[in-house]
Scaffold this motif. Structure first.
Motif, PDB file in Angstrom:
ATOM      1  N   SER A   1      34.125  44.097  10.917  1.00 35.51           N
ATOM      2  CA  SER A   1      33.020  43.186  11.247  1.00 35.51           C
ATOM      3  C   SER A   1      33.542  41.862  11.785  1.00 35.51           C
ATOM      4  N   LEU A   2      34.647  41.369  11.196  1.00 29.63           N
ATOM      5  CA  LEU A   2      35.238  40.106  11.638  1.00 29.63           C
ATOM      6  C   LEU A   2      35.747  40.229  13.071  1.00 29.63           C
ATOM      7  N   ILE A   3      36.390  41.360  13.378  1.00 31.58           N
ATOM      8  CA  ILE A   3      36.894  41.590  14.736  1.00 31.58           C
ATOM      9  C   ILE A   3      35.743  41.576  15.739  1.00 31.58           C
ATOM     10  N   LEU A   4      34.651  42.262  15.384  1.00 34.08           N
ATOM     11  CA  LEU A   4      33.496  42.316  16.288  1.00 34.08           C
ATOM     12  C   LEU A   4      32.885  40.937  16.499  1.00 34.08           C
ATOM     13  N   ILE A   5      32.824  40.145  15.441  1.00 32.56           N
ATOM     14  CA  ILE A   5      32.280  38.793  15.549  1.00 32.56           C
ATOM     15  C   ILE A   5      33.135  37.945  16.471  1.00 32.56           C
ATOM     16  N   LEU A   6      34.457  38.026  16.286  1.00 29.12           N
ATOM     17  CA  LEU A   6      35.375  37.249  17.118  1.00 29.12           C
ATOM     18  C   LEU A   6      35.295  37.684  18.570  1.00 29.12           C
ATOM     19  N   TYR A   7      35.116  39.005  18.782  1.00 22.27           N
ATOM     20  CA  TYR A   7      35.011  39.511  20.160  1.00 22.27           C
ATOM     21  C   TYR A   7      33.767  38.939  20.841  1.00 22.27           C
ATOM     22  N   PHE A   8      32.648  38.971  20.178  1.00 22.26           N
ATOM     23  CA  PHE A   8      31.412  38.501  20.795  1.00 22.26           C
ATOM     24  C   PHE A   8      31.419  36.987  20.989  1.00 22.26           C
ATOM     25  N   ILE A   9      32.165  36.272  20.150  1.00 21.76           N
ATOM     26  CA  ILE A   9      32.312  34.838  20.357  1.00 21.76           C
ATOM     27  C   ILE A   9      33.101  34.576  21.630  1.00 21.76           C
ATOM     28  N   ALA A  10      34.128  35.419  21.867  1.00 16.54           N
ATOM     29  CA  ALA A  10      35.019  35.234  23.024  1.00 16.54           C
ATOM     30  C   ALA A  10      34.364  35.612  24.336  1.00 16.54           C
ATOM     31  N   VAL A  11      33.326  36.446  24.287  1.00 15.36           N
ATOM     32  CA  VAL A  11      32.686  36.917  25.502  1.00 15.36           C
ATOM     33  C   VAL A  11      31.476  36.052  25.816  1.00 15.36           C
ATOM     34  N   SER A  12      31.356  35.625  27.060  1.00 15.80           N
ATOM     35  CA  SER A  12      30.241  34.766  27.453  1.00 15.80           C
ATOM     36  C   SER A  12      28.953  35.558  27.477  1.00 15.80           C
ATOM     37  N   GLU A  13      27.849  34.835  27.649  1.00 15.51           N
ATOM     38  CA  GLU A  13      26.552  35.488  27.681  1.00 15.51           C
ATOM     39  C   GLU A  13      26.409  36.385  28.909  1.00 15.51           C
ATOM     40  N   GLU A  14      27.256  36.154  29.933  1.00 14.74           N
ATOM     41  CA  GLU A  14      27.221  37.007  31.127  1.00 14.74           C
ATOM     42  C   GLU A  14      28.027  38.281  30.934  1.00 14.74           C
ATOM     43  N   GLY A  15      28.730  38.395  29.813  1.00 15.19           N
ATOM     44  CA  GLY A  15      29.493  39.607  29.535  1.00 15.19           C
ATOM     45  C   GLY A  15      30.944  39.541  29.950  1.00 15.19           C
ATOM     46  N   TYR A  16      31.459  38.342  30.249  1.00 11.48           N
ATOM     47  CA  TYR A  16      32.845  38.188  30.672  1.00 11.48           C
ATOM     48  C   TYR A  16      33.597  37.328  29.672  1.00 11.48           C
ATOM     49  N   LYS A  17      34.855  37.651  29.489  1.00 15.48           N
ATOM     50  CA  LYS A  17      35.676  36.980  28.480  1.00 15.48           C
ATOM     51  C   LYS A  17      36.386  35.755  29.060  1.00 15.48           C
ATOM     52  N   GLU A  18      36.448  34.703  28.276  1.00 12.67           N
ATOM     53  CA  GLU A  18      37.284  33.571  28.655  1.00 12.67           C
ATOM     54  C   GLU A  18      38.743  33.981  28.462  1.00 12.67           C
ATOM     55  N   LEU A  19      39.536  33.811  29.493  1.00 11.90           N
ATOM     56  CA  LEU A  19      40.924  34.256  29.477  1.00 11.90           C
ATOM     57  C   LEU A  19      41.865  33.099  29.170  1.00 11.90           C
ATOM     58  N   ASN A  20      42.951  33.409  28.462  1.00 11.31           N
ATOM     59  CA  ASN A  20      43.992  32.402  28.282  1.00 11.31           C
ATOM     60  C   ASN A  20      45.073  32.617  29.339  1.00 11.31           C
ATOM     61  N   ALA A  21      46.064  31.754  29.367  1.00  8.92           N
ATOM     62  CA  ALA A  21      47.090  31.800  30.408  1.00  8.92           C
ATOM     63  C   ALA A  21      47.868  33.118  30.389  1.00  8.92           C
ATOM     64  N   ASP A  22      48.195  33.619  29.202  1.00  9.59           N
ATOM     65  CA  ASP A  22      48.949  34.876  29.103  1.00  9.59           C
ATOM     66  C   ASP A  22      48.132  36.053  29.637  1.00  9.59           C
ATOM     67  N   GLU A  23      46.850  36.061  29.338  1.00 12.10           N
ATOM     68  CA  GLU A  23      45.988  37.146  29.823  1.00 12.10           C
ATOM     69  C   GLU A  23      45.854  37.126  31.348  1.00 12.10           C
ATOM     70  N   ILE A  24      45.761  35.933  31.911  1.00  9.78           N
ATOM     71  CA  ILE A  24      45.690  35.808  33.373  1.00  9.78           C
ATOM     72  C   ILE A  24      46.968  36.346  34.000  1.00  9.78           C
ATOM     73  N   HIS A  25      48.108  35.972  33.434  1.00 12.20           N
ATOM     74  CA  HIS A  25      49.391  36.433  33.955  1.00 12.20           C
ATOM     75  C   HIS A  25      49.482  37.947  33.921  1.00 12.20           C
ATOM     76  N   GLU A  26      49.034  38.559  32.831  1.00 11.02           N
ATOM     77  CA  GLU A  26      49.091  40.022  32.701  1.00 11.02           C
ATOM     78  C   GLU A  26      48.182  40.705  33.707  1.00 11.02           C
ATOM     79  N   LEU A  27      46.986  40.169  33.903  1.00  7.82           N
ATOM     80  CA  LEU A  27      46.055  40.760  34.868  1.00  7.82           C
ATOM     81  C   LEU A  27      46.622  40.712  36.284  1.00  7.82           C
ATOM     82  N   LEU A  28      47.233  39.602  36.637  1.00  7.99           N
ATOM     83  CA  LEU A  28      47.812  39.464  37.979  1.00  7.99           C
ATOM     84  C   LEU A  28      49.034  40.371  38.139  1.00  7.99           C
ATOM     85  N   LYS A  29      49.752  40.544  37.070  1.00  7.92           N
ATOM     86  CA  LYS A  29      50.937  41.402  37.089  1.00  7.92           C
ATOM     87  C   LYS A  29      50.554  42.871  37.208  1.00  7.92           C
TER      88      LYS A  29
END
Length: 231
Positions: free
Chosen positions: A5-33
């Motif tokens: 339940s805690l994981i699900l709560i944290l996930y929904f907090i991280a995802v915007s109301e439009e359904g997209y996640k706010e990314l940190n610098a490491d995540e951006i680097h991985e996506l581009l890689k």
């Protein structure tokens, strides 16, 4: 169960109301890689971008017509990572969605600028004053006018400038020399900013200047345009 339940709560907090996640610098680097066709799309305003932007970003301020310019500069892209400020990210997401471009997520520039694994660059400007424009023309410098043809026809053009509407830049960029300084001008400066980012993303190492204030400033300062002819 509580852990799940805690994981699900944290996930929904991280995802915007439009359904997209706010990314940190490491995540951006991985996506581009992981996908070379994913790009960073900086949607902030010109004043904010003038203070710094992430290397290899494509810049399209939110004030621009996305239906006209977005697909022009991001064609062939698998998806975009939206860079915005905290007040406008929702608007940025919606404008990109309207053009059916895939979105990998978004990030706030101020949150990632000190952690991102890419250089932060500054925009190079030259004021579009009568004196400076005349000096560039007399020195046979490469001035690229990014306005549309109907704008050339309406008020004229700078003598000896290269006329390449931003909407056609993708098709003509290979004709532009990668040696020497380039001066970009449009009506007010925003299209020049977009073009500059496209040149840089395309591998141009030239010194590229934005003519600050654009044609409007040059005219106001007393510079006389010449009549446009398509011959």
């Amino acid at each position: 169960m509580r852990y799940l339940s805690l994981i699900l709560i944290l996930y929904f907090i991280a995802v915007s109301e439009e359904g997209y996640k706010e990314l940190n610098a490491d995540e951006i680097h991985e996506l581009l890689k992981l996908n070379k066709k994913t790009i960073i799309l900086d949607t902030r305003d010109e004043e904010s971008i003038s203070q710094g932007y992430i290397q290899n970003s494509i810049i399209i301020p939110l004030s621009m017509d996305y239906s006209k310019f977005l697909t022009t500069v991001v064609r062939g892209t698998a998806s975009v990572i939206i860079i915005s400020d905290e007040n406008n990210y929702s608007k940025a997401i919606k404008k990109v969605q309207n053009e059916s471009i895939n979105i990998s997520g978004y990030a706030f520039y101020d949150h990632i600028k000190d952690q991102i694994n890419y250089p932060i660059l500054k925009v190079d400007y030259k004021e579009a004053t009568k004196k400076i424009v005349e000096k560039l023309v007399q020195g046979n410098k490469v001035i690229i006018d990014l306005r549309e043809i109907e704008e050339y026809e309406e008020i004229g053009i700078i003598e000896n400038s290269r006329l390449i509407p931003l909407t056609d830049l993708h098709n003509k960029i290979k004709r532009i020399s990668r040696v020497g300084d380039i001066y970009l001008i449009c009506k007010t400066g925003e299209r020049a900013l977009m073009a500059m980012s496209f040149f840089k993303k395309s591998g141009f190492a030239n010194k590229i200047y934005i003519m600050k204030g654009g044609i409007d400033k040059a005219i106001k300062e007393g510079y006389n345009l010449i009549e446009y002819s398509d011959n």
